[in-house]
Design an enzyme around this catalytic site. Structure first.
Site, PDB file in Angstrom:
ATOM      1  N   GLY A 156      56.582   1.134  31.699  1.00 53.88           N
ATOM      2  CA  GLY A 156      55.259   1.755  31.672  1.00 53.88           C
ATOM      3  C   GLY A 156      55.273   2.968  30.774  1.00 53.88           C
ATOM      4  O   GLY A 156      56.319   3.381  30.254  1.00 53.88           O
ATOM      5  N   LEU A 157      54.115   3.547  30.574  1.00 56.69           N
ATOM      6  CA  LEU A 157      53.984   4.727  29.729  1.00 56.69           C
ATOM      7  C   LEU A 157      54.798   5.896  30.276  1.00 56.69           C
ATOM      8  O   LEU A 157      55.106   5.935  31.477  1.00 56.69           O
ATOM      9  CB  LEU A 157      52.518   5.133  29.637  1.00 56.69           C
ATOM     10  CG  LEU A 157      51.591   4.211  28.840  1.00 56.69           C
ATOM     11  CD1 LEU A 157      50.139   4.631  29.055  1.00 56.69           C
ATOM     12  CD2 LEU A 157      51.937   4.231  27.357  1.00 56.69           C
ATOM     13  N   GLY A 200      54.960   7.212  36.425  1.00 59.13           N
ATOM     14  CA  GLY A 200      55.456   7.179  37.802  1.00 59.13           C
ATOM     15  C   GLY A 200      56.617   6.228  38.022  1.00 59.13           C
ATOM     16  O   GLY A 200      56.993   5.956  39.156  1.00 59.13           O
ATOM     17  N   LYS A 201      57.206   5.734  36.942  1.00 55.44           N
ATOM     18  CA  LYS A 201      58.306   4.771  37.056  1.00 55.44           C
ATOM     19  C   LYS A 201      59.472   5.328  37.861  1.00 55.44           C
ATOM     20  O   LYS A 201      59.970   4.666  38.778  1.00 55.44           O
ATOM     21  CB  LYS A 201      58.804   4.376  35.651  1.00 55.44           C
ATOM     22  CG  LYS A 201      57.764   3.722  34.773  1.00 55.44           C
ATOM     23  CD  LYS A 201      58.336   3.367  33.411  1.00 55.44           C
ATOM     24  CE  LYS A 201      58.817   4.585  32.637  1.00 55.44           C
ATOM     25  NZ  LYS A 201      57.727   5.563  32.351  1.00 55.44           N
ATOM     26  N   THR A 202      59.915   6.516  37.514  1.00 56.29           N
ATOM     27  CA  THR A 202      61.093   7.092  38.161  1.00 56.29           C
ATOM     28  C   THR A 202      60.802   7.405  39.619  1.00 56.29           C
ATOM     29  O   THR A 202      61.637   7.183  40.504  1.00 56.29           O
ATOM     30  CB  THR A 202      61.543   8.360  37.417  1.00 56.29           C
ATOM     31  OG1 THR A 202      61.884   8.014  36.069  1.00 56.29           O
ATOM     32  CG2 THR A 202      62.755   8.992  38.090  1.00 56.29           C
ATOM     33  N   SER A 205      60.700   1.367  27.799  1.00 50.98           N
ATOM     34  CA  SER A 205      60.964   0.060  27.167  1.00 50.98           C
ATOM     35  C   SER A 205      59.681  -0.560  26.625  1.00 50.98           C
ATOM     36  O   SER A 205      59.175  -1.524  27.180  1.00 50.98           O
ATOM     37  CB  SER A 205      61.657  -0.881  28.153  1.00 50.98           C
ATOM     38  OG  SER A 205      61.141  -0.801  29.458  1.00 50.98           O
TER      39      SER A 205
END
Length: 201
Positions: free
Chosen positions: A11-12, A16-18, A85
């Protein structure tokens, strides 16, 4: 977890990925060994510190994440990867390297990512101070059919975790969370104690 797997959160920046990955790892630990591969931390180590943000460097960065995930899987450990990614073809190539791979698109829109950004990097990128910044001056190619799609502008982290765990259960990769079972058992015991005249204080 009878077979180790890879969950790839893309995601950008600041989507909030982490945050999701960290809590997800905590939840998955009840099923077996699992590790978080955090791109932001790896970039500060010798593994990633030499890489810039050109397309080639970004590809090399995520391929190193995939290698780390493969080594974990070979040793019976599942991996949760959180990395921007941004390129579909690289993510697809990585997917094809694993028998148990699920892509999770953290689809928080750029406007919400900017609001979530406490570091000021988006503001600098918009001002032209940071070149090749994904979502501003560099492309992000969103997944077309991820296993799970979540959005922190509309859902809480807990909501996202529930969606992901449900998908993993549907795919047969995990059983229902023992945490929920333990909570039900605790509630039942508390109810019985109240009926016997014991207070909760």
């Amino acid at each position: 977890m009878s077979t180790p797997f890879v969950l790839w959160l893309t995601g950008l920046p600041k989507s909030g990925k982490t945050e999701i990955a960290s809590q997800l790892v905590n939840e998955l630990q009840q099923f077996g060994p699992v590790e978080h591969i955090d791109s932001s931390k790896i970039r500060k180590t010798p593994i990633g510190a030499t890489l810039g943000f050109s397309r080639d460097d970004r590809e090399n960065n995520v391929r190193r994440h995939a290698l780390a995930a493969k080594l974990l899987n070979q040793n019976g450990v599942s991996a949760v990867v959180s990395a921007v990614s941004p390129y579909i073809d690289v993510r697809l190539a990585i997917r094809n390297e694993f028998s148990h791979f699920a892509e999770i698109h953290v689809d928080t829109p750029v406007e919400a990512c900017i609001k979530r950004d406490k570091s000021g990097t988006y503001a600098k990128a918009i001002a032209g101070e940071i070149p090749n910044y994904t979502g501003i001056s560099a492309p992000y190619e969103a997944p077309k059919s991820p296993e799970v799609r979540v959005n922190l502008s509309t859902d809480s982290v807990d909501d996202c975790i529930r969606l992901i765990l449900q998908k993993l259960h549907d795919m047969g990769w995990v059983s229902h969370t023992s945490q929920g079972q333990a909570k039900s058992e605790t509630d039942a015991i508390a109810s019985s104690l109240r009926l016997l005249g014991y207070s909760e204080e």
